[in-house]
Write an enzyme that holds these catalytic residues in place. Structure first.
Site, PDB file in Angstrom:
ATOM      1  N   HIS A  70      49.100  43.187  48.078  1.00 34.71           N
ATOM      2  CA  HIS A  70      48.420  43.301  46.792  1.00 34.71           C
ATOM      3  C   HIS A  70      49.055  44.460  46.035  1.00 34.71           C
ATOM      4  O   HIS A  70      49.017  45.602  46.498  1.00 34.71           O
ATOM      5  CB  HIS A  70      46.928  43.585  46.984  1.00 34.71           C
ATOM      6  CG  HIS A  70      46.168  42.484  47.641  1.00 34.71           C
ATOM      7  ND1 HIS A  70      45.206  41.751  46.982  1.00 34.71           N
ATOM      8  CD2 HIS A  70      46.221  41.986  48.909  1.00 34.71           C
ATOM      9  CE1 HIS A  70      44.689  40.857  47.809  1.00 34.71           C
ATOM     10  NE2 HIS A  70      45.298  40.984  48.990  1.00 34.71           N
ATOM     11  N   HIS A 102      36.172  42.463  47.751  1.00 32.74           N
ATOM     12  CA  HIS A 102      35.779  41.219  47.094  1.00 32.74           C
ATOM     13  C   HIS A 102      34.646  41.412  46.091  1.00 32.74           C
ATOM     14  O   HIS A 102      33.945  40.471  45.744  1.00 32.74           O
ATOM     15  CB  HIS A 102      35.453  40.150  48.142  1.00 32.74           C
ATOM     16  CG  HIS A 102      36.678  39.725  48.888  1.00 32.74           C
ATOM     17  ND1 HIS A 102      37.632  38.909  48.340  1.00 32.74           N
ATOM     18  CD2 HIS A 102      37.137  40.057  50.111  1.00 32.74           C
ATOM     19  CE1 HIS A 102      38.617  38.739  49.201  1.00 32.74           C
ATOM     20  NE2 HIS A 102      38.331  39.432  50.280  1.00 32.74           N
ATOM     21  N   LYS A 149      49.887  31.518  45.173  1.00 32.18           N
ATOM     22  CA  LYS A 149      48.793  31.926  46.047  1.00 32.18           C
ATOM     23  C   LYS A 149      47.530  31.202  45.616  1.00 32.18           C
ATOM     24  O   LYS A 149      47.137  31.239  44.447  1.00 32.18           O
ATOM     25  CB  LYS A 149      48.571  33.441  45.952  1.00 32.18           C
ATOM     26  CG  LYS A 149      47.307  33.954  46.653  1.00 32.18           C
ATOM     27  CD  LYS A 149      47.394  33.806  48.162  1.00 32.18           C
ATOM     28  CE  LYS A 149      46.131  34.290  48.869  1.00 32.18           C
ATOM     29  NZ  LYS A 149      45.855  35.719  48.679  1.00 32.18           N
TER      30      LYS A 149
END
Length: 577
Positions: A143, A327, A224
């Site tokens: 990331h 998340h 992705k």
């Protein structure tokens, strides 16, 4: 005629055929199977640099100019650890690529010198004697949340980053995606001056093929699919349909909540096509509780992320907080808490250990700052190998007892962060191993610090990072010795020695003419026919079953009981924290 003892030979030139080396403070030993530098039978003829040593004019250094083919750099007497073997050799580098692996020197007075390793006045020398050389790490799950992760990655030996992002945006913190042409262009430009190869993944979550094609033309190397954007069967099918035509790879983070289907539905949507399954165990995300079963599919290329490597007494405790942050969950909302707790299962994390040791999970990446640590891919890999040797003993083909050597296990594990991800993403023609013709993305390690901190990191043949002492000292070694950027990390040099991996469609669309980048754009190779059998030493296809109520995992019918490790190597002996 006097002959050197093996002990004296090792002191002078490093280990030779039959000698064994311990990797850091692990229980892993490797044995040198071949010495292309000569060995005790040719003692004194090795290419060694220094005062009174071999590589001097009209001795080990010959007359060959660069125009005559002399290499730019030779790494002398290194033990190469790679998926294909464990040998000792000199390594020649020219124009940023590996040109020879064999014996270096001056063929006018020395026997057995490799034709591409003729040392001349234009040749620099790096001593690999008593050191280990590996290929640079290919981190397949990054990331791009902040540029500082690149510093940490380089300091740990990473030379290629596969992933996505735009900075500390909520989408990037969760999903490894650089979405759309504009973001792709800006990120490719911003990454131009770092001595790392990059491959950006576009957003694959859509049923509109046009939105996927424009990202390929804009510089994405693949896609992705992430559940936070909606990994529905329709999105999976659409993305793979475009990937099949384009020849690129798709990385998948599937539906933890099973909202749009179960693991069987996702396998059905994949429909036998090649796909890279991220964090296959599931703590990082994916169908709960049985996403791990995809490691039994021949078309699925499974990887792990490093926070669950290996299973320890601390693994479960740290994961809940990581999940809530990564998340964008709220611990005060019961449904969010339940979502997080559903992903943390001791039984599947323990099974992940043995599936790696069997070669059934093929790759390891970091999941940097998004439930993973970018500087610990190599370290966590070898900790896993250590734990598995302690629990399972020697692998088939590896001797045990007083002659123990773990070459087969070591070759399997090093492939997980070098050649396997390179093959999976269509980059193995340029990177992923220590082989002639590939970029000289190489890492030198002191054996005692193997996997912990590199001695030198070369990027495209230039020294980009190294363990370096006080710059005001009279010699390079006084403390504090820290991983520091070297001249090869300067922006212009980094661009000259690194590439951006992109889809072939962006080359056809003349993307380079539209970007402010100085590095080359390298098209990825077609990976649509790549299956698990193409991943060296990591192609096992065991039967995997997960009980939906107890989460018990059976591998080839046998229950694998969790035994979390309470102690690991490569930890407090090396680090304060």
């Amino acid at each position: 005629m006097a002959r050197l003892s093996r002990e004296r030979y090792a002191q002078l030139y490093g280990p030779t055929t039959g000698d064994r080396i311990r990797l850091a403070d692990t229980n892993l030993l490797v044995e040198v199977t071949e010495d292309r530098c000569g060995g005790p039978g040719l003692a004194g003829d090795e290419a060694v640099f220094g005062g009174g040593k071999v590589l001097r004019e009209s001795m080990g250094q010959g007359r060959a100019s660069r125009a005559d083919g002399a290499p730019d750099t030779v790494i002398t007497g290194a033990v190469i650890i790679d998926y294909w073997g464990i040998i000792k050799a000199d390594i020649g580098i020219r124009d940023g690529r590996i040109v020879g692996i064999g014996k270096a020197g001056n063929p006018d007075i020395m026997t057995g010198v490799h034709r591409d390793l003729v040392v001349g006045p234009s040749t620099e020398i790096i001593s690999g004697n008593r050191r280990i050389v590996t290929a640079g790490t290919v981190d397949c799950h990054v990331h791009l949340i902040c540029p500082q992760i690149i510093v940490e990655a380089l300091a740990a030996g990473t030379t290629t980053i596969i992933g996505g992002g735009t900075g500390p945006a909520e989408g990037t913190k969760a999903t490894t995606v650089t979405p759309g042409e504009w973001h792709l262009a800006r990120m490719l430009e911003s990454l131009d001056g770092w001595p790392v190869n990059f491959a950006l993944l576009g957003k694959g979550n859509t049923v509109n093929p046009d939105a996927l094609w424009e990202q390929l033309r804009g510089g994405a190397s693949g896609f992705k699919l992430h559940e936070d954007w909606g990994s529905t069967p329709a999105a999976i099918d659409t993305c793979l349909a475009v990937a099949d035509v384009a020849g690129v790879q798709v990385a998948l983070h599937s539906d933890t909540l099973n909202e749009t289907g179960f693991v069987e539905d996702t396998i059905g949507a994949i429909a036998g096509r090649s796909i890279h399954a991220y964090h296959t165990e599931g703590a990082g995300g994916g169908h709960a509780p049985d996403i791990i079963t995809v490691a039994a599919q021949p078309n699925v290329l499974p990887s792990s992320t490093n926070p669950t490597r290996p299973h320890t007494v601390n693994t479960l405790d740290e994961h809940l907080d990581m999940l809530m942050v990564c998340h964008h969950l709220n611990p005060r909302i019961p449904e969010d808490l339940a979502f997080a707790e559903s992903r943390i299962r001791p039984s599947t994390i323990a099974a992940e250990d043995v599936l790696h040791d069997m070669g059934a999970i093929s790759m390891i990446g970091s999941d940097s700052q998004a439930m993973g640590r970018v500087g610990e891919v190599v370290l966590r890999t070898w900790q896993t190998a250590h734990v598995m040797k302690a629990r399972r003993g020697a692998l088939e083909g590896d001797p045990s007892g007083s002659q123990a050597a773990d070459n087969n296990r070591v070759r399997r594990y090093i492939a997980k962060y070098t050649i396997c991800p390179a093959i999976a993403h269509g980059m193995d023609h340029l990177i992923g191993s220590v082989e002639v013709g590939k970029l000289a993305d190489l890492v030198l390690w002191e054996p005692a610090f193997f996997g912990v901190r590199p001695h030198v990191v070369l990027k495209g043949g230039a020294i980009a990072w190294a363990a370096m002492g006080d710059a005001n000292a009279s010699i390079p070694t006084p403390q504090p010795v820290l991983p520091r950027p070297m001249f090869g990390a300067a922006a212009a040099t980094a661009a000259a020695t690194s590439v951006h991996f992109v889809a072939p469609q962006s080359i056809d669309a003349r993307l380079a003419d539209r970007l402010a980048v100085n590095r080359g754009l390298a098209p990825v190779a077609d990976v649509r026919a790549v299956g698990k059998t193409d991943l060296p030493l990591n192609d096992a296809l065991p039967s995997i079953e997960v009980d939906p109520d107890t989460f018990t995992v059976r591998i080839d019918g046998q229950v694998w009981q969790p035994q979390p490790a309470a102690e690991l190597p490569m930890t407090q002996r090396y680090f304060l924290f």
